[in-house]
Design a protein around this motif. Structure first.
Motif, mmCIF file in Angstrom:
data_model
loop_
_atom_site.group_PDB
_atom_site.id
_atom_site.type_symbol
_atom_site.label_atom_id
_atom_site.label_comp_id
_atom_site.label_asym_id
_atom_site.label_seq_id
_atom_site.Cartn_x
_atom_site.Cartn_y
_atom_site.Cartn_z
ATOM 1 N N GLY A 229 9.846 -7.779 -17.518
ATOM 2 C CA GLY A 229 10.614 -6.877 -18.181
ATOM 3 C C GLY A 229 9.687 -6.362 -19.278
ATOM 4 N N ILE A 230 10.546 -5.816 -20.276
ATOM 5 C CA ILE A 230 9.822 -5.373 -21.439
ATOM 6 C C ILE A 230 10.117 -6.313 -22.702
ATOM 7 C CG2 ILE A 230 9.864 -3.462 -23.005
ATOM 8 C CD1 ILE A 230 10.831 -1.740 -20.494
ATOM 9 N N GLY A 231 8.937 -6.428 -23.284
ATOM 10 C CA GLY A 231 9.218 -7.265 -24.639
ATOM 11 C C GLY A 231 9.348 -8.734 -24.448
ATOM 12 N N ASN A 232 9.606 -9.416 -25.696
ATOM 13 C CA ASN A 232 9.970 -10.843 -25.552
ATOM 14 C C ASN A 232 11.447 -11.083 -25.037
ATOM 15 O OD1 ASN A 232 10.980 -13.310 -27.222
ATOM 16 N ND2 ASN A 232 8.665 -13.659 -27.045
ATOM 17 N N GLY A 233 11.332 -11.760 -24.080
ATOM 18 C CA GLY A 233 12.835 -12.140 -23.625
ATOM 19 C C GLY A 233 13.952 -12.610 -24.662
ATOM 20 N N VAL A 234 13.214 -13.617 -25.437
ATOM 21 C CA VAL A 234 14.301 -14.365 -26.370
ATOM 22 C C VAL A 234 14.594 -13.217 -27.386
ATOM 23 C CG1 VAL A 234 14.253 -16.060 -28.307
ATOM 24 C CG2 VAL A 234 13.064 -16.427 -25.980
ATOM 25 N N SER A 235 13.865 -12.400 -27.829
ATOM 26 C CA SER A 235 13.960 -11.479 -28.852
ATOM 27 C C SER A 235 15.021 -10.482 -28.252
ATOM 28 C CB SER A 235 12.942 -10.658 -29.265
ATOM 29 O OG SER A 235 12.012 -11.708 -29.983
ATOM 30 N N PRO B 177 0.798 -0.953 -0.010
ATOM 31 C CA PRO B 177 -0.093 -0.090 -0.008
ATOM 32 C C PRO B 177 0.796 1.014 0.048
ATOM 33 C CG PRO B 177 -0.944 -1.525 1.688
ATOM 34 C CD PRO B 177 0.233 -2.086 1.014
ATOM 35 N N GLY B 178 1.920 1.255 0.624
ATOM 36 C CA GLY B 178 2.785 2.540 0.595
ATOM 37 C C GLY B 178 3.852 2.637 -0.422
ATOM 38 N N ASP B 179 3.869 1.651 -1.144
ATOM 39 C CA ASP B 179 5.064 1.783 -2.251
ATOM 40 C C ASP B 179 4.500 2.572 -3.472
ATOM 41 O OD1 ASP B 179 6.880 0.978 -3.860
ATOM 42 O OD2 ASP B 179 6.079 -1.038 -4.559
ATOM 43 N N PRO B 180 5.540 3.764 -3.359
ATOM 44 C CA PRO B 180 5.247 4.894 -4.437
ATOM 45 C C PRO B 180 5.166 4.281 -5.908
ATOM 46 C CG PRO B 180 7.524 4.820 -3.556
ATOM 47 C CD PRO B 180 6.935 3.741 -2.945
ATOM 48 N N ILE B 181 5.752 3.105 -6.239
ATOM 49 C CA ILE B 181 5.892 2.607 -7.589
ATOM 50 C C ILE B 181 4.505 2.026 -8.001
ATOM 51 C CG2 ILE B 181 6.928 1.074 -9.011
ATOM 52 C CD1 ILE B 181 9.523 1.462 -7.691
ATOM 53 N N GLY C 18 -0.158 -2.708 -11.859
ATOM 54 C CA GLY C 18 0.967 -3.720 -11.532
ATOM 55 C C GLY C 18 1.069 -4.913 -11.768
ATOM 56 N N GLY C 19 -0.169 -5.618 -12.029
ATOM 57 C CA GLY C 19 -0.269 -6.950 -12.420
ATOM 58 C C GLY C 19 -0.328 -7.075 -14.047
ATOM 59 N N TYR D 125 4.850 5.304 -14.543
ATOM 60 C CA TYR D 125 6.222 5.521 -14.866
ATOM 61 C C TYR D 125 7.174 4.829 -14.093
ATOM 62 C CZ TYR D 125 4.078 9.249 -18.097
ATOM 63 O OH TYR D 125 3.232 9.922 -18.757
ATOM 64 N N GLY D 126 6.890 4.612 -12.840
ATOM 65 C CA GLY D 126 7.569 3.851 -11.944
ATOM 66 C C GLY D 126 7.463 2.435 -12.102
ATOM 67 N N GLN D 127 6.678 1.884 -12.566
ATOM 68 C CA GLN D 127 6.375 0.480 -13.034
ATOM 69 C C GLN D 127 7.498 0.247 -14.229
ATOM 70 O OE1 GLN D 127 2.265 -0.549 -13.472
ATOM 71 N NE2 GLN D 127 1.540 0.635 -11.381
ATOM 72 N N LEU D 128 6.981 1.078 -15.199
ATOM 73 C CA LEU D 128 7.803 1.071 -16.424
ATOM 74 C C LEU D 128 9.391 1.131 -16.263
ATOM 75 C CD1 LEU D 128 7.596 0.890 -19.437
ATOM 76 C CD2 LEU D 128 7.718 3.480 -19.532
ATOM 77 N N LEU D 129 9.855 1.775 -15.497
ATOM 78 C CA LEU D 129 11.250 2.115 -15.088
ATOM 79 C C LEU D 129 11.691 0.674 -14.525
ATOM 80 C CD1 LEU D 129 13.823 3.746 -14.689
ATOM 81 C CD2 LEU D 129 12.870 4.615 -12.462
ATOM 82 N N LYS D 130 10.584 0.145 -13.503
ATOM 83 C CA LYS D 130 11.099 -0.991 -12.847
ATOM 84 C C LYS D 130 11.479 -2.102 -14.043
ATOM 85 C CE LYS D 130 9.403 -4.567 -9.458
ATOM 86 N NZ LYS D 130 8.405 -4.619 -8.651
#
Length: 450
Positions: free
Chosen positions: A183-189, A3-7, A446-447, A12-17
Motif C-alpha cells: 500500500g502507501i506509507g508505513n502500515g503501523v502509522s 503483459p496485457g495488464d493496463p495497470i 511495478g515492483g 497512476y494505475g499503480q498508485l490507485l492500486k
C-alpha cells in the motif's frame, strides 16, 4: 504484471492500486474487526461505564482514541497496534545500549530481520500480559449495578479474552505489514491515523449537540483548527541544517572530494514517543496518590492530579521534555556519526574533526531538542488549555483542536504525500530512461515498494 495488464505500465494505475489496498486493509477490514466484540462482555454496559464513570479517567479515553473506539466496543482489536509499538521502542533502546543487539543491527538486512522477529515475539508476550490484565479489570467493573462480564468463571474468561485479543493484535500487525508492503506509507502509522480519524465524527457530533454551540464559536474553532494544523506542519517539517564539507584529495592531475552537503537535525526527532513514555508515568502517579489517600485518610488527594488541573499539565509537560532528551541521547549516537564523517572525509567548517565535531553537534542537538521538546509538550497539554478557555469538552479539544492525535495525523499525512510524490517522480524518471533506450515506457515501476 501481466503483459496485457493496463495497470502494469501506468504509474497512476499503480498508485490507485496502492490506495485501494490501503483502503481495503486499513479501513474496511480493520474497522470491521473493531466492531467484533470479545465473547462474554456486555458491550452496552461497558459503553455506559465509559461514558460516565470513566469520563474523568483520561488515559482510558486517550487509549480508546488511539484504538478507534475498540476499547469501548470490547473489540478483539482492543489492544490495537500499541503492543507492537511498545516492543519496537524497547528493542530500539536495547539496540542502542546492548552490544549484542547493536552488533546485530549493523549486520544489514539480515540483522534487521532478526530484530524484527524478536520484536514480534515480544509483542505476543506484551499482548498476553495486557490482555490478561484487561480481562481481570473487566470482571471487576459494574455500571448501574450490572457487571460488564456476567460470568462466574473468571479464570476461563481471562484466558479466553487474553488469547482472543492477542490474536486480534497479531492480525492487525499483519494488516499493517501488508499496507507497508503493497500500500502507501508505513502500515503501523496508517492504522493509528485511521483509528484517530474514526473518533473525530463523534467529537464533532458532541460539539454540535453542546448547549453553548453557536456560529461565532464554531467559526472560532475552525480558524483555530487551521492555525494549529499549520503550526504542526511547521514543527513536523522543521530542520536545523549543519553544513558539511568534504576534504579534497589530489591524485595526479585530478582533484577528488571537495563536495558539500548538509546534516539535517529534525526539530521533533523523537516524534510522539516521549508522550507514550510520559502517559503511563502520570497514570502511576495518580494511582499512587489515590492509594496514599486511602492509607492516610485524606480525601481527594488524588484529585490534585486530575487531567484538567494545572499541576497535572506542568508535570506532564516536564516528563515529556525529560523523555525527549532521554530518548534522543539513547538513539542518536554522536560518536558513530563523527566516525562516519571522519571515514568519509566530511567536516564542519571551522571545527576540528573528532571530539570537537562531536561536541559541536551535541551543542546544536541540545538546542534543537529543547525547541522540539517544548513544542511537543505544548501540543500535548494544549487541548486542556483550549477546553478551559473556550468552555468546550475536553474530548472535542483533543480530537479537533490539537493534541498528540492531530500531530500523528499530520505527520502520517505528510509522509504519504512525500512518498506519493517520490513514487510518481521515480516512475517519471524510469519512463524517461525507457524512452531513451527505445522502450515504450516504464519497465520496473511495478515492483517498487512504497
Amino acid at each position: 504484471m501481466a503483459p496485457g495488464d493496463p495497470i502494469g505500465g501506468n504509474p497512476y494505475g499503480q498508485l490507485l492500486k496502492r490506495f485501494f489496498i490501503t483502503f481495503l486493509f486499513g479501513v474496511v477490514i480493520y474497522r470491521f474487526g473493531v466492531m467484533i466484540p470479545t465473547p462474554g462482555v456486555d458491550v452496552e454496559t461497558l459503553r455506559g461505564f465509559m461514558g460516565q464513570e470513566a469520563a474523568g479517567f483520561a488515559i482510558l479515553a486517550w487509549a480508546d482514541m488511539f484504538n478507534g473506539g475498540a476499547i469501548s466496543n470490547a473489540s478483539i482489536f482492543g489492544l490495537g497496534i500499541m503492543p507492537y509499538i511498545s516492543a519496537s521502542i524497547i528493542f530500539q533502546l536495547l539496540a542502542a545500549s546492548y552490544p549484542a543487539l547493536k552488533q546485530l543491527q549493523k549486520e544489514g538486512e539480515v540483522g534487521r530481520r532478526k530484530i524484527q522477529q524478536y520484536t514480534r515475539y515480544a509483542t505476543v508476550v506484551i499482548c498476553l500480559a495486557q490482555g490478561a490484565l484487561a480481562a481481570v479489570a473487566l470482571t471487576r467493573i459494574e455500571h448501574e449495578g450490572l457487571p460488564v462480564v456476567p460470568t462466574d468463571n473468571v479464570l476461563l474468561f481471562t484466558v479466553q479474552s487474553a488469547l482472543m485479543v492477542t490474536t486480534g493484535s497479531m492480525i492487525l500487525l499483519w494488516l499493517a505489514e501488508q499496507i507497508t508492503r503493497h500500500g502507501i506509507g508505513n502500515g503501523v502509522s496508517v492504522v493509528i491515523m485511521i483509528s484517530i480519524l474514526a473518533s473525530m465524527p463523534a467529537a464533532m457530533g458532541e460539539l454540535f449537540r453542546s448547549d453553548n454551540f453557536d456560529l461565532v464559536r464554531f467559526l472560532g474553532i475552525v480558524a483555530l483548527f487551521v492555525l494549529i494544523i499549520a503550526a504542526m506542519v511547521m514543527i513536523t517539517l522543521a530542520r536545523r541544517r549543519i553544513n558539511l564539507e568534504q576534504q579534497r584529495r589530489i591524485q595526479g592531475n585530478k582533484v577528488y572530494g571537495g563536495g558539500q552537503t548538509q546534516l539535517p537535525l529534525m526539530i521533533n526527532q523523537a516524534n510522539v514517543i516521549p508522550v507514550i513514555f510520559a502517559s503511563p508515568v502520570m497514570v502511576a502517579l495518580v494511582f499512587i496518590l489515590t492509594m496514599a489517600a486511602g492509607w492516610v485518610g485524606i480525601q481527594n488527594l488524588g484529585g490534585i492530579l486530575d487531567h484538567d488541573t494545572a499541576l497535572y499539565r506542568y508535570i506532564f509537560a516536564a516528563l515529556i521534555i525529560f523523555f525527549t532528551y532521554f530518548y534522543i541521547s539513547i538513539t542518536f549516537d554522536l560518536n558513530d556519526l563523527a566516525n562516519h564523517f571522519k571515514q568519509a572525509g566530511f567536516f564542519v567548517r571551522g571545527v576540528r574533526p573528532g571530539r570537537n565535531t562531536v561536541e559541536y553537534i551535541r551543542w546544536r542537538q541540545k538546542r534543537v531538542t529543547f525547541v522540539g521538546a517544548t513544542s511537543l509538550a505544548l501540543v500535548a497539554v494544549s487541548p486542556g488549555l483550549i477546553a478551559s478557555g473556550m468552555e468546550i469538552s475536553g474530548n472535542i479539544a483533543h480530537m479537533v483542536l490539537g493534541g498528540v492525535g492531530i500531530l500523528i495525523v499530520v505527520g502520517v499525512s505528510l509522509d504519504i504525500i512525500q512518498k506519493t510524490s517520490a513514487f510518481l517522480l521515480a516512475n517519471q524518471y524510469q519512463g524517461l530512461m525507457g524512452a531513451s533506450d527505445g522502450g515504450p515506457g516504464p519497465k520496473r515501476g511495478g515492483g517498487k515498494r512504497f
